[in-house]
Design a protein around this motif. Structure first.
Motif, PDB file in Angstrom:
ATOM      1  N   THR A 172      -7.636  -3.217   5.877  1.00 28.99           N
ATOM      2  CA  THR A 172      -8.302  -2.531   4.781  1.00 28.99           C
ATOM      3  C   THR A 172      -7.376  -1.492   4.167  1.00 28.99           C
ATOM      4  O   THR A 172      -6.728  -0.734   4.890  1.00 28.99           O
ATOM      5  CB  THR A 172      -9.583  -1.827   5.292  1.00 28.99           C
ATOM      6  N   GLU A 173      -7.328  -1.474   2.838  1.00 22.92           N
ATOM      7  CA  GLU A 173      -6.646  -0.399   2.124  1.00 22.92           C
ATOM      8  C   GLU A 173      -7.694   0.675   1.875  1.00 22.92           C
ATOM      9  O   GLU A 173      -8.685   0.439   1.191  1.00 22.92           O
ATOM     10  CB  GLU A 173      -6.059  -0.893   0.803  1.00 22.92           C
ATOM     11  N   VAL A 181     -10.777  -3.474   0.541  1.00 28.56           N
ATOM     12  CA  VAL A 181     -10.560  -2.143  -0.020  1.00 28.56           C
ATOM     13  C   VAL A 181     -11.778  -1.299   0.274  1.00 28.56           C
ATOM     14  O   VAL A 181     -12.915  -1.774   0.154  1.00 28.56           O
ATOM     15  CB  VAL A 181     -10.326  -2.212  -1.548  1.00 28.56           C
ATOM     16  N   ILE A 223       0.866  -1.186   0.000  1.00 30.65           N
ATOM     17  CA  ILE A 223       0.000   0.000   0.000  1.00 30.65           C
ATOM     18  C   ILE A 223       0.896   1.228   0.000  1.00 30.65           C
ATOM     19  O   ILE A 223       1.717   1.412   0.900  1.00 30.65           O
ATOM     20  CB  ILE A 223      -0.935  -0.012   1.230  1.00 30.65           C
ATOM     21  N   ASN A 247     -13.274   2.769  -0.369  1.00 37.33           N
ATOM     22  CA  ASN A 247     -13.122   4.094  -0.981  1.00 37.33           C
ATOM     23  C   ASN A 247     -13.866   5.113  -0.136  1.00 37.33           C
ATOM     24  O   ASN A 247     -15.076   5.000   0.022  1.00 37.33           O
ATOM     25  CB  ASN A 247     -13.674   4.105  -2.408  1.00 37.33           C
ATOM     26  N   TYR A 261      -8.790   4.320   0.442  1.00 41.32           N
ATOM     27  CA  TYR A 261      -8.501   5.407  -0.489  1.00 41.32           C
ATOM     28  C   TYR A 261      -9.306   6.626  -0.062  1.00 41.32           C
ATOM     29  O   TYR A 261     -10.524   6.548   0.068  1.00 41.32           O
ATOM     30  CB  TYR A 261      -8.907   5.024  -1.918  1.00 41.32           C
ATOM     31  N   SER A 301      -2.960   5.702  -0.612  1.00 47.55           N
ATOM     32  CA  SER A 301      -3.981   5.112   0.256  1.00 47.55           C
ATOM     33  C   SER A 301      -3.325   4.826   1.598  1.00 47.55           C
ATOM     34  O   SER A 301      -2.141   5.094   1.790  1.00 47.55           O
ATOM     35  CB  SER A 301      -4.565   3.849  -0.369  1.00 47.55           C
ATOM     36  N   TYR A 322      -7.484  -8.967   3.262  1.00 42.88           N
ATOM     37  CA  TYR A 322      -7.339  -7.581   2.822  1.00 42.88           C
ATOM     38  C   TYR A 322      -8.625  -7.149   2.120  1.00 42.88           C
ATOM     39  O   TYR A 322      -9.133  -7.854   1.267  1.00 42.88           O
ATOM     40  CB  TYR A 322      -6.152  -7.428   1.859  1.00 42.88           C
TER      41      TYR A 322
END
Length: 162
Positions: free
Chosen positions: A118-119, A158, A95, A160, A121, A99, A156
């Motif tokens: 969690t990634e 993601v 990452i 937004n 953004y 992010s 993992y």
């Protein structure tokens, strides 16, 4: 007529076997359901020594010191885990500065410990323009929780936020 009786017995046997299969599959799933456990993040930030994602586990200070020697560029607080009762997992991610890493939960079932990371953004990745200085720096987190012989896995996700 004899074949008709055999066919009837066969059909009845199949129905009974299917019923047995459904009955057996109705077992208790409590051993595979995850329940949250307490955890702390002892250090988090960016590092530039490891370029690929890795999950490193340490159950004592010698193992932990070896890990830290391989990633001297960590930017967060100097961690001091309690190895009397705990273990740590070091999440080295890919990452980048566009992010951030967020560890939201550690849970377990009868077989494994699961870290949910969690990634996140906060702006559209296409609009991210990191400085030259930020290239090659990746997020990491050091997660501490009660020691166990169970293997550790990471999920993992993601998200937004833009």
């Amino acid at each position: 007529m004899n074949n008709f009786n055999k066919l009837g017995v066969f059909c009845l046997s199949v129905i009974l076997l299917v019923g047995c299969d459904f009955e057996d599959s109705d077992t208790d799933d409590s051993d595979t359901e995850y329940t949250p456990i307490d955890f702390t993040i002892t250090s988090e930030g960016i590092q530039s020594d490891v370029t690929g994602s890795q999950i490193l586990e340490a159950k004592n200070s010698n193992e932990f010191d070896k890990i830290l020697l391989d990633i001297p560029s960590i930017s967060g607080e100097a961690p001091n885990p309690n190895f009397e009762t705990n273990q740590v997992v070091v999440l080295l991610t890919n990452i980048d500065v566009c992010s951030k890493l967020e560890v939201s939960e550690v849970s377990e079932n009868d077989y494994t410990r699961l870290i949910t990371a969690t990634e996140v953004y906060s702006s559209h990745p296409g609009l991210c323009d990191p400085s030259e200085d930020a290239f090659g720096k990746f997020d990491y987190a050091i997660v501490e929780f009660e020691r166990s012989a169970k293997p550790v896995s990471v999920v993992y996700e993601v998200r937004n936020d833009y």
